[in-house]
Motif scaffolding. Sequence first.
Motif, short mmCIF file in Angstrom:
data_model
loop_
_atom_site.label_atom_id
_atom_site.label_comp_id
_atom_site.label_asym_id
_atom_site.label_seq_id
_atom_site.Cartn_x
_atom_site.Cartn_y
_atom_site.Cartn_z
N ASP A 27 18.43 -2.58 22.42
CA ASP A 27 19.14 -3.72 21.86
C ASP A 27 20.64 -3.55 22.10
N VAL A 28 21.32 -4.66 22.39
CA VAL A 28 22.77 -4.67 22.59
C VAL A 28 23.36 -5.72 21.66
N GLU A 29 24.37 -5.30 20.90
CA GLU A 29 25.01 -6.25 19.98
C GLU A 29 25.70 -7.36 20.78
N GLN A 30 25.58 -8.58 20.26
CA GLN A 30 26.18 -9.72 20.92
C GLN A 30 27.72 -9.64 20.87
N GLY A 31 28.34 -10.09 21.93
CA GLY A 31 29.79 -10.17 21.98
C GLY A 31 30.50 -8.90 22.38
N LEU A 32 29.79 -7.90 22.85
CA LEU A 32 30.46 -6.64 23.23
C LEU A 32 31.14 -6.72 24.59
N ASP A 33 30.70 -7.61 25.44
CA ASP A 33 31.24 -7.73 26.79
C ASP A 33 31.05 -6.44 27.58
N LEU A 34 29.87 -5.82 27.38
CA LEU A 34 29.49 -4.63 28.13
C LEU A 34 28.20 -4.93 28.88
N ASP A 35 27.93 -4.15 29.91
CA ASP A 35 26.76 -4.37 30.74
C ASP A 35 25.53 -3.78 30.06
N GLY A 36 24.74 -4.66 29.41
CA GLY A 36 23.54 -4.19 28.72
C GLY A 36 22.48 -3.68 29.68
N GLU A 37 22.37 -4.30 30.88
CA GLU A 37 21.40 -3.85 31.87
C GLU A 37 21.72 -2.43 32.33
N LEU A 38 23.02 -2.15 32.51
CA LEU A 38 23.42 -0.79 32.91
C LEU A 38 23.09 0.21 31.81
N PHE A 39 23.31 -0.18 30.58
CA PHE A 39 23.01 0.70 29.46
C PHE A 39 21.51 1.02 29.41
N ALA A 40 20.66 -0.03 29.59
CA ALA A 40 19.21 0.18 29.56
C ALA A 40 18.75 1.06 30.71
N GLU A 41 19.35 0.87 31.91
CA GLU A 41 19.01 1.71 33.06
C GLU A 41 19.38 3.17 32.81
N ALA A 42 20.54 3.37 32.18
CA ALA A 42 20.99 4.74 31.90
C ALA A 42 20.05 5.44 30.93
N VAL A 43 19.56 4.72 29.92
CA VAL A 43 18.64 5.33 28.95
C VAL A 43 17.36 5.78 29.64
N GLN A 44 16.77 4.89 30.47
CA GLN A 44 15.52 5.22 31.13
C GLN A 44 15.66 6.41 32.08
N LYS A 45 16.73 6.41 32.86
CA LYS A 45 16.91 7.50 33.82
C LYS A 45 17.22 8.83 33.12
N THR A 46 17.99 8.75 32.06
CA THR A 46 18.40 9.98 31.38
C THR A 46 17.22 10.65 30.67
N LEU A 47 16.48 9.86 29.90
CA LEU A 47 15.40 10.44 29.11
C LEU A 47 14.29 11.00 29.98
N ASN A 48 14.07 10.41 31.16
CA ASN A 48 12.98 10.87 32.02
C ASN A 48 13.44 11.88 33.08
N ASP A 49 14.66 12.32 32.98
CA ASP A 49 15.15 13.37 33.87
C ASP A 49 14.52 14.71 33.46
N GLN A 50 14.19 15.55 34.45
CA GLN A 50 13.58 16.84 34.16
C GLN A 50 14.50 17.77 33.38
N ARG A 51 15.78 17.48 33.36
CA ARG A 51 16.70 18.29 32.55
C ARG A 51 16.78 17.79 31.12
N SER A 52 16.09 16.66 30.84
CA SER A 52 16.13 16.08 29.49
C SER A 52 14.84 16.45 28.75
N TRP A 53 14.49 15.56 27.78
CA TRP A 53 13.36 15.86 26.93
C TRP A 53 12.03 15.69 27.64
N ALA A 54 12.03 15.24 28.86
CA ALA A 54 10.79 15.12 29.65
C ALA A 54 10.53 16.39 30.45
N HIS A 55 11.28 17.45 30.14
CA HIS A 55 11.19 18.70 30.90
C HIS A 55 9.77 19.23 30.97
N ASN A 56 9.36 19.63 32.18
CA ASN A 56 8.03 20.21 32.43
C ASN A 56 6.89 19.27 32.05
#
Length: 398
Positions: free
Chosen positions: A243-272
Amino acid sequence: MPRFSDGTPAHGVPRVRGGHPEQRETGGGWGELGGRPAAPGEPARPGPPLPRQRQGPPQGPRQEYLDAFAGDDDVFAARRPPYRTAAPAQPADPYSSVTDWSADDDGGTTLATDAGAGGDDAPPTGEPASDKGGKGRAFTGVAAAAVTTVLAIVVAGQVADGSDGSGTRSQSAAGQARDTRDPSSRTDELPTPPAPVAPLTYEQKMGKKYPLGADLKGSGRFDAIPGIAKAPGTGQKYTYRVDVEQGLDLDGELFAEAVQKTLNDQRSWAHNGARTFERIHSGRPDFVITLASPGTTADWCAKSGLDTTEDNVSCDSAATERVMINAYRWAQGAKPYGDAILPYRQMLINHEVGHRLGHNHVTCDKDGELAPVMQQQTKFIDHDGIDCRPNPWAYPNG
């Protein structure tokens, strides 16, 4: 004007010579001659009389002919002839287009060749006519007309074969006009088009800071980022919504992409392959990662007894479904990371989701060690005289 006994016209009267068939005219300029003209030295032989329509001297040129060649008269000036006599219908002269110049309708003067004035066999008599006066002007006019006719023929021929150069001049003018007005014809003066700008990569966009106020408080209303990002692994699956708060003028799609890539990185909580994370936009997820203004973040964290106003930080509001990411920190970063905004954002995601997964705060123990991802790296890297190094990953060695 007197006439010689042998039928020869008086001196100075023009004679007509040519190869056209004779056609005698009643009451012609030289009187009535029924037969052919007498040769020099031969008595005149009268022919059958022709009907006459006016009374006048039997011999000699008509007065209008004398008037036409008067010395002070301009034969090309508009005037009305003294009179015209009706003449019997004569056979059409096939050469009349070049031998018959008569007075036109608007009073102008044209040349009339009198077939009855003499034949081709009549020898010339008298002295040559002077080029001065009316006769000279008459012949000058005829010569000018002939020259004009020749020029007209030449010009017509040039137009017919395109040799007058107008086509060349037109093409040259058109080329010059295109040269000065049509940029497509002057490639050397065309501005060089700018090179196409390649879109920013994910890393480039994640490496930029964005303006956002530290005391901003938004509307408190959120929009879910549409779409699904499937879990890539085979471990324990967690679903989440962004979820992205309305009126922030930030890229919500970029934020969502960053969450998915970060959490599923082998250095993150998806390790092993222990865990895998999937983003959904409807239904009931395991948690909601929320990008919100500092004011709205404080409100939601307070619901779980957490105060984020000090140091303007983020939190996991464990009493609710929301993991709150402070938009000010997302946009501007934190002092311990300086300009390294991309790894700082990865640390924010891993740290707050780590709380949702049950991990608490820890710190590094030795100088030069990487700070654990659960250390409060927004606030500090070094602590208690121990010099730590920034680290965004739960398993930095992969």
